[in-house]
Scaffold this motif. Sequence first.
Motif, PDB file in Angstrom:
ATOM      1  N   ASN A 244       0.838  -1.194   0.000  1.00 55.90           N
ATOM      2  CA  ASN A 244       0.000   0.000   0.000  1.00 55.90           C
ATOM      3  C   ASN A 244       0.876   1.247   0.000  1.00 55.90           C
ATOM      4  N   PHE A 245       0.816   2.017  -1.073  1.00 54.55           N
ATOM      5  CA  PHE A 245       1.605   3.234  -1.157  1.00 54.55           C
ATOM      6  C   PHE A 245       0.749   4.479  -0.926  1.00 54.55           C
ATOM      7  N   LEU A 246      -0.531   4.379  -1.219  1.00 57.00           N
ATOM      8  CA  LEU A 246      -1.464   5.471  -0.986  1.00 57.00           C
ATOM      9  C   LEU A 246      -2.825   4.835  -0.748  1.00 57.00           C
ATOM     10  N   ARG A 247      -3.432   5.117   0.426  1.00 58.73           N
ATOM     11  CA  ARG A 247      -4.686   4.433   0.721  1.00 58.73           C
ATOM     12  C   ARG A 247      -5.605   5.282   1.582  1.00 58.73           C
ATOM     13  N   THR A 248      -6.876   5.394   1.154  1.00 57.41           N
ATOM     14  CA  THR A 248      -7.952   5.960   1.953  1.00 57.41           C
ATOM     15  C   THR A 248      -9.129   4.998   1.817  1.00 57.41           C
ATOM     16  N   ASP A 249     -10.265   5.324   2.430  1.00 55.14           N
ATOM     17  CA  ASP A 249     -11.455   4.489   2.282  1.00 55.14           C
ATOM     18  C   ASP A 249     -12.079   4.628   0.901  1.00 55.14           C
ATOM     19  N   GLN A 250     -11.653   5.645   0.124  1.00 52.58           N
ATOM     20  CA  GLN A 250     -12.258   5.908  -1.179  1.00 52.58           C
ATOM     21  C   GLN A 250     -11.379   5.529  -2.367  1.00 52.58           C
TER      22      GLN A 250
ATOM     23  N   GLY B  79       5.547 -10.791 -21.098  1.00 47.25           N
ATOM     24  CA  GLY B  79       4.653  -9.741 -21.560  1.00 47.25           C
ATOM     25  C   GLY B  79       3.941  -9.056 -20.410  1.00 47.25           C
ATOM     26  N   SER B  80       2.924  -8.278 -20.755  1.00 45.93           N
ATOM     27  CA  SER B  80       2.187  -7.533 -19.738  1.00 45.93           C
ATOM     28  C   SER B  80       0.697  -7.611 -20.014  1.00 45.93           C
ATOM     29  N   ALA B  81      -0.085  -7.373 -18.947  1.00 44.08           N
ATOM     30  CA  ALA B  81      -1.540  -7.449 -19.050  1.00 44.08           C
ATOM     31  C   ALA B  81      -2.176  -6.287 -18.301  1.00 44.08           C
ATOM     32  N   PHE B  82      -3.226  -5.725 -18.889  1.00 37.74           N
ATOM     33  CA  PHE B  82      -4.017  -4.662 -18.290  1.00 37.74           C
ATOM     34  C   PHE B  82      -5.417  -5.215 -18.086  1.00 37.74           C
ATOM     35  N   GLN B  83      -5.889  -5.257 -16.815  1.00 39.03           N
ATOM     36  CA  GLN B  83      -7.123  -5.975 -16.515  1.00 39.03           C
ATOM     37  C   GLN B  83      -8.054  -5.156 -15.618  1.00 39.03           C
ATOM     38  N   PRO B  84      -8.711  -4.122 -16.125  1.00 43.03           N
ATOM     39  CA  PRO B  84      -9.688  -3.395 -15.304  1.00 43.03           C
ATOM     40  C   PRO B  84     -10.870  -4.296 -14.959  1.00 43.03           C
ATOM     41  N   GLN B  85     -11.355  -4.196 -13.722  1.00 45.53           N
ATOM     42  CA  GLN B  85     -12.449  -5.046 -13.289  1.00 45.53           C
ATOM     43  C   GLN B  85     -13.259  -4.390 -12.179  1.00 45.53           C
ATOM     44  N   PHE B  86     -14.561  -4.688 -12.178  1.00 43.83           N
ATOM     45  CA  PHE B  86     -15.439  -4.300 -11.090  1.00 43.83           C
ATOM     46  C   PHE B  86     -15.459  -5.425 -10.068  1.00 43.83           C
ATOM     47  N   VAL B  87     -15.401  -5.058  -8.799  1.00 42.43           N
ATOM     48  CA  VAL B  87     -15.385  -6.031  -7.709  1.00 42.43           C
ATOM     49  C   VAL B  87     -16.509  -5.696  -6.731  1.00 42.43           C
TER      50      VAL B  87
ATOM     51  N   PRO C  27       1.420  -2.505 -10.458  1.00 43.71           N
ATOM     52  CA  PRO C  27       0.612  -1.557  -9.697  1.00 43.71           C
ATOM     53  C   PRO C  27      -0.868  -1.649 -10.044  1.00 43.71           C
ATOM     54  N   SER C  28      -1.688  -1.162  -9.120  1.00 39.16           N
ATOM     55  CA  SER C  28      -3.126  -1.099  -9.359  1.00 39.16           C
ATOM     56  C   SER C  28      -3.681   0.151  -8.685  1.00 39.16           C
ATOM     57  N   PHE C  29      -4.537   0.871  -9.396  1.00 38.70           N
ATOM     58  CA  PHE C  29      -5.260   1.996  -8.802  1.00 38.70           C
ATOM     59  C   PHE C  29      -6.701   1.562  -8.611  1.00 38.70           C
ATOM     60  N   ASN C  30      -7.202   1.642  -7.375  1.00 44.03           N
ATOM     61  CA  ASN C  30      -8.519   1.132  -7.029  1.00 44.03           C
ATOM     62  C   ASN C  30      -9.405   2.255  -6.515  1.00 44.03           C
ATOM     63  N   ILE C  31     -10.667   2.270  -6.949  1.00 47.37           N
ATOM     64  CA  ILE C  31     -11.604   3.328  -6.595  1.00 47.37           C
ATOM     65  C   ILE C  31     -12.826   2.713  -5.935  1.00 47.37           C
ATOM     66  N   ASN C  32     -13.132   3.129  -4.724  1.00 44.29           N
ATOM     67  CA  ASN C  32     -14.325   2.676  -4.018  1.00 44.29           C
ATOM     68  C   ASN C  32     -15.549   3.375  -4.616  1.00 44.29           C
ATOM     69  N   LEU C  33     -16.574   2.585  -5.000  1.00 38.59           N
ATOM     70  CA  LEU C  33     -17.735   3.146  -5.677  1.00 38.59           C
ATOM     71  C   LEU C  33     -18.960   3.267  -4.773  1.00 38.59           C
ATOM     72  N   THR C  34     -19.199   2.290  -3.893  1.00 39.16           N
ATOM     73  CA  THR C  34     -20.455   2.295  -3.128  1.00 39.16           C
ATOM     74  C   THR C  34     -20.294   2.005  -1.643  1.00 39.16           C
ATOM     75  N   GLY C  35     -19.252   1.328  -1.214  1.00 35.09           N
ATOM     76  CA  GLY C  35     -19.142   0.923   0.176  1.00 35.09           C
ATOM     77  C   GLY C  35     -18.507   1.983   1.062  1.00 35.09           C
TER      78      GLY C  35
ATOM     79  N   HIS D  91     -16.306  -1.746  -6.010  1.00 38.97           N
ATOM     80  CA  HIS D  91     -15.186  -0.866  -6.318  1.00 38.97           C
ATOM     81  C   HIS D  91     -14.568  -1.267  -7.652  1.00 38.97           C
ATOM     82  N   LEU D  92     -13.798  -0.365  -8.210  1.00 40.05           N
ATOM     83  CA  LEU D  92     -13.147  -0.570  -9.509  1.00 40.05           C
ATOM     84  C   LEU D  92     -11.657  -0.743  -9.291  1.00 40.05           C
ATOM     85  N   GLN D  93     -11.115  -1.817  -9.850  1.00 34.46           N
ATOM     86  CA  GLN D  93      -9.668  -2.046  -9.822  1.00 34.46           C
ATOM     87  C   GLN D  93      -9.103  -1.840 -11.225  1.00 34.46           C
ATOM     88  N   ILE D  94      -7.992  -1.116 -11.305  1.00 35.26           N
ATOM     89  CA  ILE D  94      -7.363  -0.847 -12.600  1.00 35.26           C
ATOM     90  C   ILE D  94      -5.898  -1.270 -12.503  1.00 35.26           C
ATOM     91  N   PRO D  95      -5.616  -2.574 -12.665  1.00 31.88           N
ATOM     92  CA  PRO D  95      -4.231  -3.051 -12.518  1.00 31.88           C
ATOM     93  C   PRO D  95      -3.517  -3.218 -13.861  1.00 31.88           C
TER      94      PRO D  95
END
Length: 272
Positions: free
Chosen positions: A80-86, A157-165, A121-129, A137-141
């Motif tokens: 965790n390099f940057l984290r809030t509830d949102q 190689g590399s993979a980009f896998q945005p997903q709703f959780v 890395p992954s940037f994650n955004i809390n949507l409803t909780g 929430h949305l994960q963008i890894p």
Amino acid sequence: MNLHYLLKLAVTSILLTGICNISNAQDDTDKKWELGLGIGAVTGPDYRGSDEYRSFISPIPYVVYRGKIIRSDREGIRGNFLRTDQYEFTFSASAAITPDTDKNELREDMPELGSTLELGPSFNINLTGADFSHGWHLQIPWRAVFAIDADESGYIGSAFQPQFVYRTRLSDWTFTYRAGVMFASDDYHDYYYNVKQEYVTEARRYFDADGGYSGWNNQMALSRSFNHSGIKTRLALFIRYDNISGTDFNKSSLVSTDHSYRGGFAFIWVIK
């Protein structure tokens, strides 16, 4: 115990204990370390697009660490390099087991594929909780992918896998649902679906894969903790569906189906 087994043991541990830790996200938060032993099993196709399935059963170590930066929790191993509830910015690892692809009929006399370890890395955004343990929430890894214990091991190689959780509690169980799409580099697709001229046969034509869209997926997981007479255990199960219709590489002779399923379980005895 040979290197082949040890590597797959490590990959199995990352894959399954990450799912098992979902139920642990809000428990025992005063304990920095949690250790245990267990058994895990994974069954799935040799690779997405294959209709040949293998199973792998193994004892697995269970390690939870709740540091300020490095953590082993509901997402597996991460930093965790940057984290809030949102929102949060993390560095994480995931894994996939690919046992015995040398037995795959479509890949006869071709290099054996390895299990994979993904880091990035992954940037994650809390949507409803209220936080990331409940609701959507949305994960963008983005992750670099490495093949382990294969004929052609290393970076593939590399993979980009945005997903709703989505996460919620169902009685004593924690339920997690994921839905996402995947995009991957051409070298990632090459690793699985290329057919070089030297491997061309009457049934297997030359193919050179491109990067880009790599399909969509759904995954469901259930996990819970048990405590009986002071003996603490955890159980987790998951099932995943992948669809690769509409991809460039499904034209490869190494693809026999657009649909595949993968599932597994982990049962852990928490020692400390």
